[in-house]
Design a protein around this motif. Structure first.
Motif, short mmCIF file in Angstrom:
data_model
loop_
_atom_site.label_atom_id
_atom_site.label_comp_id
_atom_site.label_asym_id
_atom_site.label_seq_id
_atom_site.Cartn_x
_atom_site.Cartn_y
_atom_site.Cartn_z
N UNK A 286 7.44 -18.89 20.06
CA UNK A 286 6.85 -18.46 18.79
C UNK A 286 7.90 -17.84 17.88
N UNK A 287 8.81 -17.05 18.45
CA UNK A 287 9.87 -16.43 17.65
C UNK A 287 10.77 -17.49 17.03
N UNK A 288 11.17 -18.49 17.82
CA UNK A 288 12.07 -19.53 17.33
C UNK A 288 11.41 -20.38 16.25
N UNK A 289 10.14 -20.70 16.42
CA UNK A 289 9.43 -21.48 15.41
C UNK A 289 9.34 -20.70 14.10
N UNK A 290 9.00 -19.41 14.20
CA UNK A 290 8.93 -18.59 13.00
C UNK A 290 10.28 -18.51 12.31
N UNK A 291 11.36 -18.39 13.10
CA UNK A 291 12.70 -18.33 12.53
C UNK A 291 13.07 -19.65 11.85
N UNK A 292 12.67 -20.78 12.45
CA UNK A 292 12.96 -22.08 11.85
C UNK A 292 12.23 -22.25 10.53
N UNK A 293 11.00 -21.79 10.45
CA UNK A 293 10.24 -21.90 9.22
C UNK A 293 10.87 -21.07 8.10
N UNK A 294 11.44 -19.92 8.44
CA UNK A 294 12.04 -19.04 7.43
C UNK A 294 13.47 -19.43 7.08
N UNK A 295 14.10 -20.23 7.94
CA UNK A 295 15.52 -20.55 7.75
C UNK A 295 15.76 -21.28 6.44
N UNK A 296 16.81 -20.85 5.74
CA UNK A 296 17.20 -21.45 4.47
C UNK A 296 18.54 -22.15 4.64
N UNK A 297 18.58 -23.48 4.57
CA UNK A 297 19.83 -24.22 4.79
C UNK A 297 20.94 -23.72 3.86
N UNK A 298 22.13 -23.60 4.44
CA UNK A 298 23.29 -23.19 3.65
C UNK A 298 23.40 -21.71 3.39
N UNK A 299 22.41 -20.93 3.84
CA UNK A 299 22.43 -19.49 3.66
C UNK A 299 22.70 -18.81 5.00
N UNK A 300 23.03 -17.51 4.94
CA UNK A 300 23.18 -16.74 6.18
C UNK A 300 21.80 -16.29 6.61
N UNK A 301 21.37 -16.71 7.79
CA UNK A 301 20.01 -16.45 8.27
C UNK A 301 19.97 -15.53 9.48
N UNK A 302 21.06 -14.84 9.76
CA UNK A 302 21.15 -14.01 10.95
C UNK A 302 20.33 -12.72 10.83
N UNK A 303 19.97 -12.15 11.97
CA UNK A 303 19.37 -10.82 12.02
C UNK A 303 20.48 -9.77 12.11
N UNK A 304 20.39 -8.76 11.25
CA UNK A 304 21.33 -7.64 11.29
C UNK A 304 20.55 -6.37 11.58
N UNK A 305 21.07 -5.54 12.47
CA UNK A 305 20.40 -4.30 12.82
C UNK A 305 20.46 -3.28 11.70
N UNK A 306 19.64 -2.25 11.84
CA UNK A 306 19.60 -1.20 10.81
C UNK A 306 20.93 -0.48 10.69
#
Length: 315
Positions: A286-306
């Motif tokens: 479920x996490x990976x699918x949600x991440x794929x849906x939000x992913x924007x090609x050519x942009x930085x899509x990483x998670x950064x901590x607080x």
């Protein structure tokens, strides 16, 4: 079509179960597969919307590949840049700022000089170091472990100063931490996925590896469980790990965070058990699918901590 890849090594059960679970959900325009690499060219890739990384901690070539993929738009879970920079001693320091209870911990210089250094390289170290102050702060028995490592490798339980000096010499060029022993009445290992989905598992670290996850354990106080969940979310949000486990040792009703930088945690059916395995397969899919849906090609899509986001925002 957005592709979700999983990069793995010796694991036998989790990777294929993850692929099958993602694909069984029949999300339009999303498929999952094992990552396949035939060449890595600078600033070229973009094949995967999401990659779940289970092995790059052991294969530097994969870590370089993942950083390049992240630059071209792949959401790599976990963030390969932060994973490269992180270590367990910093984990502790950050956890302290987040208000999570910890065993007293210090970091130690390596017993042997690193390659291509001499005693002259260490002129900024006082000699002798304040060993008595260190031992008074930590106490004995104590644990000594690598400041950057995992898998219970090179971990020592030390009864006294004499044993410390003996065992420290065995660690060679490893940089070690010395840590207070928490004599616990309960112990928990906690999955945290996407910095929001939490599964608290009773755990016995003194058992053989395949018997450490406790099945049908005694009831646990609900307030303690709520506190463990709160501390887990604080830690994972602070570090920015989307796939992590956190370990807590409970002493006098207080859960102390023992180990919480595990970005490729054990997820094999044979060790975690059927119920835990089912949970991590489902939640990771479920996490990976949600991440794929939000992913924007050519942009930085990483998670950064607080920690990183707050630091960047303050400049």
């Amino acid at each position: 079509m957005k592709k979700i890849g999983i990069l793995f090594g010796m694991e036998d059960t989790f990777p294929q179960a993850f692929i099958d679970r993602v694909n069984s959900k029949n999300e339009k325009g999303i498929i999952a597969e094992a990552v396949a690499i035939d060449r890595v060219v600078q600033n070229q890739d973009g094949e995967y919307a999401v990659i779940i990384d289970r092995i790059s901690q052991d294969v530097p070539f994969y870590r370089a590949y993942l950083k390049n993929a992240a630059l071209t738009g792949t959401n790599v879970i976990n963030n390969p840049f932060w994973w490269s920079a992180d270590d367990k001693f910093f984990n502790n320091a950050l956890a302290d700022t987040l208000g999570v209870p910890l065993p007293n911990t210090v970091i130690l210089p390596s017993a042997e000089h690193p390659t291509d250094t001499t005693g002259k390289s260490f002129r900024n170290l006082k000699y002798p170091m304040d060993w008595e102050g260190i031992f008074d702060y930590i106490g004995f028995p104590a644990y000594m472990k690598p400041y950057a490592g995992g898998g219970w490798k090179n971990v020592y339980r030390l009864e006294n100063k004499e044993e410390f000096w003996e065992k420290h010499q065995e660690t060679g060029q490893l940089v070690m931490m010395l840590q207070e022993e928490i004599v616990f009445t309960e112990y928990f290992r906690v999955y945290c996925l996407g910095c929001k989905a939490v599964r608290i598992m009773q755990y016995e670290p003194r058992n053989p590896h395949h018997l450490r996850y406790v099945i049908d354990g005694p009831p646990v106080d609900k307030k303690l469980l709520a506190t463990i969940k709160d501390y887990t979310l604080r830690l994972c949000k602070g570090l920015g790990y989307d796939f992590n486990t956190v370990e807590f040792a409970v002493r006098d009703g207080i859960p102390y965070a023992i180990d919480f930088g595990n970005p490729a945690p054990d997820a094999e059916l044979t060790s975690v058990g059927a119920e835990n395995f089912e949970w991590v397969v489902e939640e990771s899919a479920k996490m990976a699918i949600a991440a794929a849906k939000k992913q924007k090609p050519g942009k930085i899509n990483l998670t950064w901590g607080t920690f990183i986001k707050d630091a960047a925002g303050g400049k």
